[in-house]
Design a protein around this motif. Structure first.
Motif, PDB file in Angstrom:
ATOM      1  N   THR A 178       0.866  -1.174   0.000  1.00 49.39           N
ATOM      2  CA  THR A 178       0.000   0.000   0.000  1.00 49.39           C
ATOM      3  C   THR A 178       0.907   1.231   0.000  1.00 49.39           C
ATOM      4  N   PHE A 179       0.581   2.174  -0.863  1.00 47.57           N
ATOM      5  CA  PHE A 179       1.402   3.377  -1.014  1.00 47.57           C
ATOM      6  C   PHE A 179       0.621   4.618  -0.594  1.00 47.57           C
ATOM      7  N   ILE A 180       1.336   5.547  -0.018  1.00 56.12           N
ATOM      8  CA  ILE A 180       0.812   6.897   0.190  1.00 56.12           C
ATOM      9  C   ILE A 180       1.629   7.815  -0.702  1.00 56.12           C
ATOM     10  N   MET A 181       0.942   8.470  -1.624  1.00 54.46           N
ATOM     11  CA  MET A 181       1.595   9.399  -2.544  1.00 54.46           C
ATOM     12  C   MET A 181       0.779  10.682  -2.568  1.00 54.46           C
ATOM     13  N   GLY A 182       1.370  11.765  -2.124  1.00 56.98           N
ATOM     14  CA  GLY A 182       0.613  13.005  -2.056  1.00 56.98           C
ATOM     15  C   GLY A 182      -0.551  12.848  -1.087  1.00 56.98           C
ATOM     16  N   GLU A 183      -1.743  13.088  -1.579  1.00 62.40           N
ATOM     17  CA  GLU A 183      -2.937  12.978  -0.740  1.00 62.40           C
ATOM     18  C   GLU A 183      -3.709  11.695  -1.031  1.00 62.40           C
ATOM     19  N   GLN A 184      -3.048  10.719  -1.646  1.00 61.38           N
ATOM     20  CA  GLN A 184      -3.724   9.478  -2.019  1.00 61.38           C
ATOM     21  C   GLN A 184      -3.180   8.289  -1.234  1.00 61.38           C
ATOM     22  N   ILE A 185      -4.087   7.382  -0.888  1.00 62.07           N
ATOM     23  CA  ILE A 185      -3.711   6.069  -0.383  1.00 62.07           C
ATOM     24  C   ILE A 185      -4.011   5.091  -1.511  1.00 62.07           C
ATOM     25  N   ILE A 186      -2.975   4.443  -2.007  1.00 62.68           N
ATOM     26  CA  ILE A 186      -3.130   3.543  -3.153  1.00 62.68           C
ATOM     27  C   ILE A 186      -2.915   2.128  -2.654  1.00 62.68           C
ATOM     28  N   ARG A 187      -3.984   1.365  -2.654  1.00 61.70           N
ATOM     29  CA  ARG A 187      -3.954   0.021  -2.097  1.00 61.70           C
ATOM     30  C   ARG A 187      -3.710  -0.999  -3.211  1.00 61.70           C
ATOM     31  N   GLY A 188      -2.503  -1.578  -3.218  1.00 64.62           N
ATOM     32  CA  GLY A 188      -2.186  -2.578  -4.218  1.00 64.62           C
ATOM     33  C   GLY A 188      -0.987  -2.189  -5.067  1.00 64.62           C
ATOM     34  N   TYR A 189      -0.536  -3.152  -5.856  1.00 60.93           N
ATOM     35  CA  TYR A 189       0.636  -2.960  -6.718  1.00 60.93           C
ATOM     36  C   TYR A 189       0.362  -1.916  -7.797  1.00 60.93           C
ATOM     37  N   LEU A 190       1.395  -1.104  -8.062  1.00 60.63           N
ATOM     38  CA  LEU A 190       1.329  -0.113  -9.130  1.00 60.63           C
ATOM     39  C   LEU A 190       2.524  -0.296 -10.058  1.00 60.63           C
ATOM     40  N   PRO A 191       2.319  -0.375 -11.366  1.00 58.37           N
ATOM     41  CA  PRO A 191       3.455  -0.402 -12.289  1.00 58.37           C
ATOM     42  C   PRO A 191       4.231   0.913 -12.214  1.00 58.37           C
ATOM     43  N   LEU A 192       5.481   0.869 -12.600  1.00 58.46           N
ATOM     44  CA  LEU A 192       6.355   2.030 -12.521  1.00 58.46           C
ATOM     45  C   LEU A 192       5.771   3.238 -13.258  1.00 58.46           C
ATOM     46  N   LYS A 193       5.216   3.028 -14.438  1.00 60.79           N
ATOM     47  CA  LYS A 193       4.689   4.159 -15.214  1.00 60.79           C
ATOM     48  C   LYS A 193       3.537   4.839 -14.482  1.00 60.79           C
ATOM     49  N   ASN A 194       2.745   4.066 -13.761  1.00 65.85           N
ATOM     50  CA  ASN A 194       1.646   4.650 -12.988  1.00 65.85           C
ATOM     51  C   ASN A 194       2.172   5.466 -11.813  1.00 65.85           C
ATOM     52  N   MET A 195       3.207   4.951 -11.162  1.00 62.92           N
ATOM     53  CA  MET A 195       3.800   5.694 -10.054  1.00 62.92           C
ATOM     54  C   MET A 195       4.365   7.022 -10.543  1.00 62.92           C
ATOM     55  N   ARG A 196       5.034   6.982 -11.692  1.00 65.73           N
ATOM     56  CA  ARG A 196       5.581   8.224 -12.242  1.00 65.73           C
ATOM     57  C   ARG A 196       4.479   9.229 -12.547  1.00 65.73           C
ATOM     58  N   ALA A 197       3.369   8.741 -13.075  1.00 67.71           N
ATOM     59  CA  ALA A 197       2.257   9.634 -13.402  1.00 67.71           C
ATOM     60  C   ALA A 197       1.675  10.274 -12.147  1.00 67.71           C
ATOM     61  N   ILE A 198       1.554   9.489 -11.075  1.00 71.59           N
ATOM     62  CA  ILE A 198       0.995  10.015  -9.825  1.00 71.59           C
ATOM     63  C   ILE A 198       1.944  11.038  -9.216  1.00 71.59           C
ATOM     64  N   VAL A 199       3.233  10.767  -9.261  1.00 72.24           N
ATOM     65  CA  VAL A 199       4.221  11.729  -8.742  1.00 72.24           C
ATOM     66  C   VAL A 199       4.147  13.041  -9.531  1.00 72.24           C
ATOM     67  N   ALA A 200       4.065  12.929 -10.844  1.00 75.94           N
ATOM     68  CA  ALA A 200       3.980  14.131 -11.691  1.00 75.94           C
ATOM     69  C   ALA A 200       2.717  14.930 -11.370  1.00 75.94           C
ATOM     70  N   GLU A 201       1.613  14.230 -11.151  1.00 74.78           N
ATOM     71  CA  GLU A 201       0.358  14.914 -10.822  1.00 74.78           C
ATOM     72  C   GLU A 201       0.432  15.559  -9.450  1.00 74.78           C
ATOM     73  N   ALA A 202       1.063  14.884  -8.504  1.00 82.78           N
ATOM     74  CA  ALA A 202       1.197  15.435  -7.140  1.00 82.78           C
ATOM     75  C   ALA A 202       2.010  16.722  -7.159  1.00 82.78           C
ATOM     76  N   ARG A 203       2.963  16.819  -8.034  1.00 90.87           N
ATOM     77  CA  ARG A 203       3.803  18.022  -8.093  1.00 90.87           C
ATOM     78  C   ARG A 203       3.029  19.222  -8.629  1.00 90.87           C
ATOM     79  N   LYS A 204       1.928  18.965  -9.307  1.00100.60           N
ATOM     80  CA  LYS A 204       1.122  20.067  -9.834  1.00100.60           C
ATOM     81  C   LYS A 204       0.205  20.655  -8.760  1.00100.60           C
ATOM     82  N   GLU A 205      -0.028  19.905  -7.714  1.00 97.42           N
ATOM     83  CA  GLU A 205      -0.987  20.331  -6.683  1.00 97.42           C
ATOM     84  C   GLU A 205      -0.395  21.394  -5.780  1.00 97.42           C
TER      85      GLU A 205
END
Length: 249
Positions: free
Chosen positions: A222-249
């Motif tokens: 389970t990952f916490i990224m920004g203001e999200q709790i993501i329950r379950g495995y995430l592929p690398l490309k998805n993690m990168r997308a979430i990080v990029a989106e978090a930086r816009k907030e």
């Protein structure tokens, strides 16, 4: 799915006759029969209404869950980000923090581990926090205790190496296997093995379990990224997308 379908059906009722939405409780039995017949006829002629209603309900539920997660993160921020005992890696001053609740016996955690490492190394501006979260039985607890003992005795650099070694471990985490891993990383074997059952190690693991329960975490990773709790495995490309989106907030 059945529950969602029923909820969507109720939502669709107001499409037939919005006035009934506030009066249905006060209807007589005869009026209800007429109403049900109208609803059935309408839905048989316009089944797409149910699909639209289901989509609306799914969006609403997702928004509610996200809102609830944001509240949970705010309420538990101190223990999530500054508990004083969890491993902190990557860039300590990074503009994004990723927290991972992980179990060394979890196949999806093993799959995620090199991808998280690649994400953090390539980005250069991510702070990474690992939470030992053994939930898959006695072997999970053994590996978590060994990792925490390594961190407490030998520090974060040794922990990082041991953590990777535990993720790569394919057999059972026997004493011999753990001693071999400790020796391979030039650890003080007696000190680490002796620390595993200490109150400090167990308190840290129990604190993580209690935190996970409050955050409604029941699986790993389970990952916490920004203001999200993501329950379950995430592929690398998805993690990168979430990080990029978090930086816009």
């Amino acid at each position: 799915m059945k529950r969602l379908f029923l909820a969507a059906s109720l939502a669709a009722l107001t499409v037939v006759n919005p006035a009934y939405a506030t009066d249905i409780i006060t209807m007589s039995d005869t009026e209800r029969d007429v109403f049900r017949a109208e609803v059935r006829a309408y839905l048989m002629e316009n089944p797409e209404v149910l699909l639209e209603a289901i989509a609306v309900l799914e969006d609403r539920q997702a928004n509610e869950e996200a809102s609830n997660d944001t509240t949970l993160l705010l309420e538990n921020a101190g223990e999530i980000y500054e508990d004083g005992f969890s491993y902190v890696g990557g860039n300590p001053d990074g503009d994004i923090t990723i927290v991972e609740f992980s179990d060394y016996r979890c196949p999806y955690c093993k799959r995620a581990h090199p991808e998280v490492e690649e994400l953090v190394a390539a980005d250069g501006n991510i702070r990474l926090i690992y939470k030992e979260f053994p939930i898959l039985g006695p072997e999970s607890l053994t590996t978590a205790k060994f990792a925490m003992a390594t961190l407490m005795v030998s520090g974060p650099e040794a922990y990082e190496k041991v953590s990777s070694g535990l993720m790569d471990l394919r057999g059972a985490p026997s004493s011999d296997a753990l001693i071999k891993l400790a020796k391979a990383n030039n650890l003080d074997v007696d000190a680490v093995m002796g620390k595993m059952d200490s109150p400090e190690v167990m308190q840290a693991i129990q604190a993580n379990r209690a935190l996970g329960q409050r955050l409604k975490i029941s699986g790993t990773p389970t990952f916490i990224m920004g203001e999200q709790i993501i329950r379950g495995y995430l592929p690398l490309k998805n993690m990168r997308a979430i990080v990029a989106e978090a930086r816009k907030e």
